[in-house]
Write an enzyme that holds these catalytic residues in place. Structure first.
Site, mmCIF file in Angstrom:
data_model
loop_
_atom_site.group_PDB
_atom_site.id
_atom_site.type_symbol
_atom_site.label_atom_id
_atom_site.label_comp_id
_atom_site.label_asym_id
_atom_site.label_seq_id
_atom_site.Cartn_x
_atom_site.Cartn_y
_atom_site.Cartn_z
ATOM 1 N N CYS A 44 15.467 5.044 7.571
ATOM 2 C CA CYS A 44 16.322 4.892 6.234
ATOM 3 C C CYS A 44 15.971 6.579 5.897
ATOM 4 O O CYS A 44 14.780 7.359 5.906
ATOM 5 C CB CYS A 44 15.065 3.914 5.713
ATOM 6 S SG CYS A 44 16.033 3.294 4.421
ATOM 7 N N PHE A 87 -6.833 -23.062 2.478
ATOM 8 C CA PHE A 87 -5.402 -21.986 1.934
ATOM 9 C C PHE A 87 -3.388 -22.527 2.884
ATOM 10 O O PHE A 87 -3.082 -21.074 3.144
ATOM 11 C CB PHE A 87 -5.020 -20.562 2.285
ATOM 12 C CG PHE A 87 -6.195 -20.167 1.533
ATOM 13 C CD1 PHE A 87 -6.673 -19.686 0.503
ATOM 14 C CD2 PHE A 87 -7.892 -19.408 2.557
ATOM 15 C CE1 PHE A 87 -8.209 -19.234 -0.162
ATOM 16 C CE2 PHE A 87 -9.004 -20.178 1.638
ATOM 17 C CZ PHE A 87 -9.375 -19.508 0.711
ATOM 18 N N CYS A 93 11.622 5.830 -0.933
ATOM 19 C CA CYS A 93 11.474 4.345 -1.129
ATOM 20 C C CYS A 93 9.495 4.307 -0.935
ATOM 21 O O CYS A 93 8.571 4.568 -0.078
ATOM 22 C CB CYS A 93 12.180 3.495 -0.070
ATOM 23 S SG CYS A 93 11.699 1.407 -0.481
ATOM 24 N N CYS A 103 -4.576 -10.926 5.983
ATOM 25 C CA CYS A 103 -3.599 -9.524 5.021
ATOM 26 C C CYS A 103 -4.812 -8.476 4.991
ATOM 27 O O CYS A 103 -4.137 -7.940 4.430
ATOM 28 C CB CYS A 103 -2.934 -10.253 4.239
ATOM 29 S SG CYS A 103 -3.430 -10.734 3.050
ATOM 30 N N CYS A 121 8.435 1.138 3.125
ATOM 31 C CA CYS A 121 7.951 1.657 4.472
ATOM 32 C C CYS A 121 6.882 3.133 4.084
ATOM 33 O O CYS A 121 7.681 3.783 3.676
ATOM 34 C CB CYS A 121 9.158 1.805 5.553
ATOM 35 S SG CYS A 121 9.873 0.108 5.706
ATOM 36 N N ASP A 156 -6.441 -18.793 6.259
ATOM 37 C CA ASP A 156 -5.184 -18.006 5.589
ATOM 38 C C ASP A 156 -5.303 -17.746 4.765
ATOM 39 O O ASP A 156 -4.330 -18.093 3.961
ATOM 40 C CB ASP A 156 -4.006 -18.633 6.101
ATOM 41 C CG ASP A 156 -3.243 -17.462 6.969
ATOM 42 O OD1 ASP A 156 -3.643 -16.553 6.142
ATOM 43 O OD2 ASP A 156 -1.509 -17.426 6.792
ATOM 44 N N CYS A 205 19.097 -0.858 3.455
ATOM 45 C CA CYS A 205 17.496 -0.768 3.881
ATOM 46 C C CYS A 205 17.323 -0.823 5.351
ATOM 47 O O CYS A 205 17.931 -2.684 6.077
ATOM 48 C CB CYS A 205 16.668 -1.706 2.587
ATOM 49 S SG CYS A 205 14.952 -2.436 3.111
#
Length: 475
Positions: free
Chosen positions: A89, A328, A95, A431, A98, A398, A178
């Site tokens: 990219c 969740f 940005c 996560c 990433c 989750d 992107c």
């Protein structure tokens, strides 16, 4: 500015070797200890170097200096790492979307696996009995949800910027494409600039949310059925004029997108043009179709979500006689596939809107008799709350980034009071490896569970985001 910060711009010619990478993809190096530090048996100052990778020999420019560490950016790479990759990219490094495009994908996965294992060891004081094989998929054009910011720079630059924020700043990156968005959406970024620039409320449209659904039939010869459905949600802080509405309709027709508006809070999101359409994703292994709205939470990576659901249900080892809890549960991403396997599944979700969507999706898939749902605040849970849910042989959790600490503490209390209500097996999808490790510590040291297996899912290639899955069994 934080106390102790010393903003500087000092070029350091003395090369240094980078040791490891942190979660922000900064190379970590350490200076040799000074005479005073050596006398006190202290190690040298830590340098965080943006753009540098482990094993590399680099020179650097110090950009911020504190007493215990400095921040820097790489100046010259004298000896590149064998796993250094060429970023795809043009906006990489500016940005904030990433942070790891300069790192080979295999090395990215290995780093995330190390983060998970290190957090389990140092925070939870637990080692998994089995390390699951990392799961990966497409590394480009995988992101089917995104929230882009828009800022009017017409006075100085004669344009509008639309994109992700620059790394850890309030500025919007100047990006015309992107690489992690599907190509048809990436190609729209310059066109969206022109559109917003032409609106009367150019200064009052700060955000555009993108949600992409799967094609009705990807194999169809009919282009209308084989194209993905793309919704754009424009955050309009002022009413549109008639001319604005005409521009939006023309844009939707030309680029075959579905436009929604959000004039106030999330509850005001509504379709603008066309007025009909359907976003959905599918889980073919379980013959499930999941309609959703642009504002609903769904996984951003459709391909990896299929793999995630498949692995979770396989690891849960659901039997036809089992009752299962899905905590969740969102719109039913795990609940409905589980209902194909179990006798009964109860999905519990904190948001009323997602609970309603989950019920609708159960009906859509003919599973209302096996999947039921309730709305409850899962961050205010006691042992009495868990007892009110009734016993279940299997649990799936989750949670969002903050984890499931209250639920884990409630299980620890039940372990001492009413252990027959504890599930035999729990699959926990995370996560955030740090809150996961905190919850692992509670379940393994206080609630009578052992950590049977753990592994990562590379849900977000080229980012530092660590998605993982762990399995607990009653000890």
């Amino acid at each position: 500015m934080h106390r102790g910060d010393k903003p500087v711009n000092i070029e350091v010619a003395e090369p240094i070797t980078v040791e490891v990478l942190d979660l922000d993809a900064q190379g970590i190096a350490r200076l040799a200890p000074s005479e005073e530090e050596a006398a006190q048996d202290q190690s040298g100052k830590v340098i965080f170097i943006k753009g540098a990778l482990p094993t590399e020999l680099v020179t650097y420019t110090v950009t911020s200096d504190k007493s215990r560490f400095s921040k820097a950016k790489v100046r010259e790479i004298l000896k590149p790492a064998v796993f250094r990759a060429e970023p795809k990219c043009a906006a990489f490094g500016i940005c904030g979307g990433c942070t790891m495009q300069h790192l080979d994908i295999r090395a990215q996965v290995a780093m995330k696996q190390r983060v998970l294992e290190d957090d389990l060891q140092h925070i939870a004081k637990v080692k998994s009995e089995e390390i699951l094989c990392p799961m990966g998929g497409p590394t480009w054009e995988y992101r089917h949800r995104a929230r882009l910011s828009a800022v009017n720079r017409s006075i100085k630059k004669g344009t509008v910027l639309i994109g992700f924020h620059e790394g850890k700043s309030g500025y919007v990156a100047d990006m015309l494409a992107c690489e992690i968005l599907p190509k048809h959406v990436s190609d729209l970024l310059p066109e969206m600039r022109k559109l917003v620039m032409g609106l009367s409320i150019v200064d009052r449209m700060p955000q555009i949310e993108i949600a992409i659904g799967e094609p009705e039939d990807a194999q169809s010869d009919d282009p209308q059925k084989s194209k993905p459905v793309t919704a754009l949600v424009f955050r309009n802080l002022k009413p549109l004029t008639t001319e604005d509405e005409q521009l939006l309709r023309a844009f939707a027709d030309q680029h075959e997108v579905w436009i929604w508006l959000q004039p106030k809070g999330i509850e005001t999101i509504a379709p603008f043009y066309p007025l009909t359409g359907k976003l959905c994703y599918r889980l073919p292994e379980f013959e499930i179709e999941m309609p959703f709205k642009p504002c609903d939470f769904t996984q951003v990576n459709h391909m990896m979500n299929r793999a995630l659901v498949s692995r979770a249900i396989r690891l849960l080892e659901v039997q036809p006689t089992d009752r299962v809890l899905d905590l969740f549960c969102g719109i039913g991403n795990f609940t409905l596939p589980l209902a194909r396997k179990a006798k009964q599944v109860l999905g519990i979700e904190g948001l009323e809107s997602l609970t309603a969507r989950a019920k609708s999706n159960a009906q859509h898939n003919g599973l209302s008799d096996k999947a039921s749902f309730m709305q409850s605040d899962l961050f205010e849970v006691t042992s009495e709350t868990v007892a009110s849910w009734g016993g279940a042989e299997r649990w799936l959790m989750d949670p969002p980034r903050k984890g499931a600490m209250d639920i884990c503490k409630a299980l620890a209390e039940l372990h001492l009071q009413q252990s027959d209500l504890l599930p035999e097996r729990i699959v926990y999808v995370s996560c955030n490896p740090k809150t996961l490790a905190r919850d692992v510590e509670i379940l393994c040291h206080q609630a009578g569970y052992r950590l049977s297996s753990a592994g990562i899912i590379n849900m977000f290639p080229h980012t530092s985001h660590v998605e993982s899955m762990v399995v607990f069994d009653r000890a």
